[in-house]
Design a protein around this motif. Structure first.
Motif, PDB file in Angstrom:
ATOM      1  N   UNK A 185      56.996 -47.843 101.001  1.00 58.26           N
ATOM      2  CA  UNK A 185      57.781 -48.653 100.088  1.00 58.26           C
ATOM      3  C   UNK A 185      59.049 -49.049 100.837  1.00 58.26           C
ATOM      4  N   UNK A 186      59.372 -50.334 100.797  1.00 59.54           N
ATOM      5  CA  UNK A 186      60.593 -50.785 101.456  1.00 59.54           C
ATOM      6  C   UNK A 186      61.152 -52.016 100.769  1.00 59.54           C
ATOM      7  N   UNK A 187      62.447 -52.210 100.964  1.00 60.03           N
ATOM      8  CA  UNK A 187      63.154 -53.378 100.449  1.00 60.03           C
ATOM      9  C   UNK A 187      62.946 -53.591  98.948  1.00 60.03           C
ATOM     10  N   UNK A 188      63.228 -52.563  98.183  1.00 59.72           N
ATOM     11  CA  UNK A 188      63.138 -52.678  96.726  1.00 59.72           C
ATOM     12  C   UNK A 188      64.529 -53.025  96.195  1.00 59.72           C
ATOM     13  N   UNK A 189      64.602 -54.050  95.372  1.00 60.04           N
ATOM     14  CA  UNK A 189      65.848 -54.427  94.725  1.00 60.04           C
ATOM     15  C   UNK A 189      65.507 -54.720  93.272  1.00 60.04           C
ATOM     16  N   UNK A 190      66.035 -53.911  92.381  1.00 64.21           N
ATOM     17  CA  UNK A 190      65.686 -54.006  90.974  1.00 64.21           C
ATOM     18  C   UNK A 190      66.963 -53.905  90.149  1.00 64.21           C
ATOM     19  N   UNK A 191      67.177 -54.864  89.283  1.00 64.84           N
ATOM     20  CA  UNK A 191      68.328 -54.825  88.379  1.00 64.84           C
ATOM     21  C   UNK A 191      67.813 -54.942  86.954  1.00 64.84           C
TER      22      UNK A 191
ATOM     23  N   UNK B 257      59.867 -44.598  92.464  1.00 66.46           N
ATOM     24  CA  UNK B 257      61.020 -45.359  91.966  1.00 66.46           C
ATOM     25  C   UNK B 257      61.552 -44.706  90.690  1.00 66.46           C
ATOM     26  N   UNK B 258      60.659 -44.357  89.762  1.00 64.13           N
ATOM     27  CA  UNK B 258      61.094 -43.735  88.512  1.00 64.13           C
ATOM     28  C   UNK B 258      61.748 -42.379  88.764  1.00 64.13           C
ATOM     29  N   UNK B 259      61.223 -41.610  89.708  1.00 61.59           N
ATOM     30  CA  UNK B 259      61.810 -40.307  90.042  1.00 61.59           C
ATOM     31  C   UNK B 259      63.204 -40.476  90.644  1.00 61.59           C
ATOM     32  N   UNK B 260      63.403 -41.544  91.411  1.00 60.27           N
ATOM     33  CA  UNK B 260      64.733 -41.807  91.975  1.00 60.27           C
ATOM     34  C   UNK B 260      65.710 -42.226  90.879  1.00 60.27           C
ATOM     35  N   UNK B 261      65.256 -43.074  89.961  1.00 59.63           N
ATOM     36  CA  UNK B 261      66.117 -43.483  88.842  1.00 59.63           C
ATOM     37  C   UNK B 261      66.487 -42.265  87.992  1.00 59.63           C
TER      38      UNK B 261
ATOM     39  N   UNK C  87      65.811 -38.597  96.080  1.00 61.81           N
ATOM     40  CA  UNK C  87      66.800 -39.506  96.659  1.00 61.81           C
ATOM     41  C   UNK C  87      66.095 -40.406  97.673  1.00 61.81           C
ATOM     42  N   UNK C  88      66.559 -41.636  97.807  1.00 62.16           N
ATOM     43  CA  UNK C  88      65.918 -42.540  98.761  1.00 62.16           C
ATOM     44  C   UNK C  88      66.233 -42.139 100.201  1.00 62.16           C
ATOM     45  N   UNK C  89      65.303 -42.447 101.124  1.00 61.82           N
ATOM     46  CA  UNK C  89      65.544 -42.184 102.549  1.00 61.82           C
ATOM     47  C   UNK C  89      66.665 -43.078 103.069  1.00 61.82           C
ATOM     48  N   UNK C  90      66.692 -44.314 102.579  1.00 64.26           N
ATOM     49  CA  UNK C  90      67.753 -45.253 102.941  1.00 64.26           C
ATOM     50  C   UNK C  90      68.181 -45.987 101.687  1.00 64.26           C
ATOM     51  N   UNK C  91      69.359 -46.563 101.712  1.00 60.49           N
ATOM     52  CA  UNK C  91      69.843 -47.313 100.562  1.00 60.49           C
ATOM     53  C   UNK C  91      70.351 -46.392  99.475  1.00 60.49           C
TER      54      UNK C  91
ATOM     55  N   UNK D  29      73.247 -42.569  91.893  1.00 56.28           N
ATOM     56  CA  UNK D  29      72.488 -41.486  91.259  1.00 56.28           C
ATOM     57  C   UNK D  29      72.225 -40.426  92.322  1.00 56.28           C
ATOM     58  N   UNK D  30      72.728 -39.225  92.075  1.00 60.05           N
ATOM     59  CA  UNK D  30      72.548 -38.133  93.032  1.00 60.05           C
ATOM     60  C   UNK D  30      71.793 -36.951  92.433  1.00 60.05           C
ATOM     61  N   UNK D  31      71.680 -36.930  91.105  1.00 62.72           N
ATOM     62  CA  UNK D  31      71.026 -35.816  90.424  1.00 62.72           C
ATOM     63  C   UNK D  31      70.607 -36.271  89.025  1.00 62.72           C
ATOM     64  N   UNK D  32      69.771 -35.479  88.361  1.00 60.95           N
ATOM     65  CA  UNK D  32      69.413 -35.813  86.978  1.00 60.95           C
ATOM     66  C   UNK D  32      70.651 -35.827  86.086  1.00 60.95           C
ATOM     67  N   UNK D  33      70.580 -36.583  85.004  1.00 60.96           N
ATOM     68  CA  UNK D  33      71.686 -36.703  84.063  1.00 60.96           C
ATOM     69  C   UNK D  33      71.131 -36.881  82.656  1.00 60.96           C
ATOM     70  N   UNK D  34      71.865 -36.421  81.649  1.00 55.79           N
ATOM     71  CA  UNK D  34      71.411 -36.631  80.270  1.00 55.79           C
ATOM     72  C   UNK D  34      71.368 -38.115  79.884  1.00 55.79           C
TER      73      UNK D  34
END
Length: 124
Positions: A1-7, A27-31, A36-40, A49-54
Motif C-alpha cells: 500500500x502506498x500513496x494513500x490520501x484520504x480526507x 487503513x482502518x487500524x491506523x485510523x 502506525x504507518x511506516x511513512x507519512x 494519531x499515535x494511539x487509540x482514543x475514545x
C-alpha cells in the motif's frame, strides 16, 4: 500500500472498498490508532494519531465476546482486569450500555443477541 490520501469531513459517510489484501483493514487500524504507518502520518482533527482514543473506534468483523459471560460481564471485563471496584464497574457498564442501546440486556449471553447487538457489545 502506498500513496494513500484520504480526507473525510465531519458528518460525512465514507466506505473503503477494494479486493482482499489491498490494505483496507490496515487503513482502518491506523485510523483507530492500533497501527502506525511506516511513512507519512494519519491525522484526526489536525492531530497525529499515535494511539487509540475514545474519539475513534473500530468494530471488528469477528465477534470477540466470551460466550460464558453475560453482556454486563463482557463489557466490564477490562475494568475487572484493572481492579475497578464492582460498584464502579456496574455504574460504568450501565452507562455505556445505555449509550449504545443495550440497556435491559445486561443479563443476556452473546448467543441470545442478534449479530448487530453483538457488534455493539464489541464497540463498547
Amino acid at each position: 500500500m502506498e500513496d494513500i490520501n484520504l480526507t473525510i469531513q465531519k458528518g460525512e459517510f465514507a466506505a473503503i472498498v477494494g479486493p482482499s489484501g489491498c490494505g483496507k483493514s490496515t487503513i482502518l487500524r491506523m485510523i483507530a490508532g492500533l497501527e502506525t504507518p511506516d511513512t507519512g502520518e494519519v491525522l484526526a482533527e489536525q492531530e497525529i494519531i499515535q494511539r487509540p482514543s475514545p474519539d475513534r473506534m473500530m468494530i471488528f468483523q469477528e465477534h470477540a465476546l466470551y460466550p460464558w459471560l453475560t453482556v454486563e460481564e463482557n463489557v466490564g471485563f477490562g475494568l475487572e482486569l484493572k481492579s475497578v471496584s464492582k460498584s464502579e464497574r456496574k455504574t460504568r457498564v450501565e452507562s455505556v450500555l445505555k449509550k449504545v442501546g443495550l440497556d435491559g440486556f445486561q443479563s443476556y449471553y452473546p448467543s441470545q443477541l442478534s449479530g448487530g447487538m453483538r457488534q455493539l457489545g464489541l464497540a463498547v
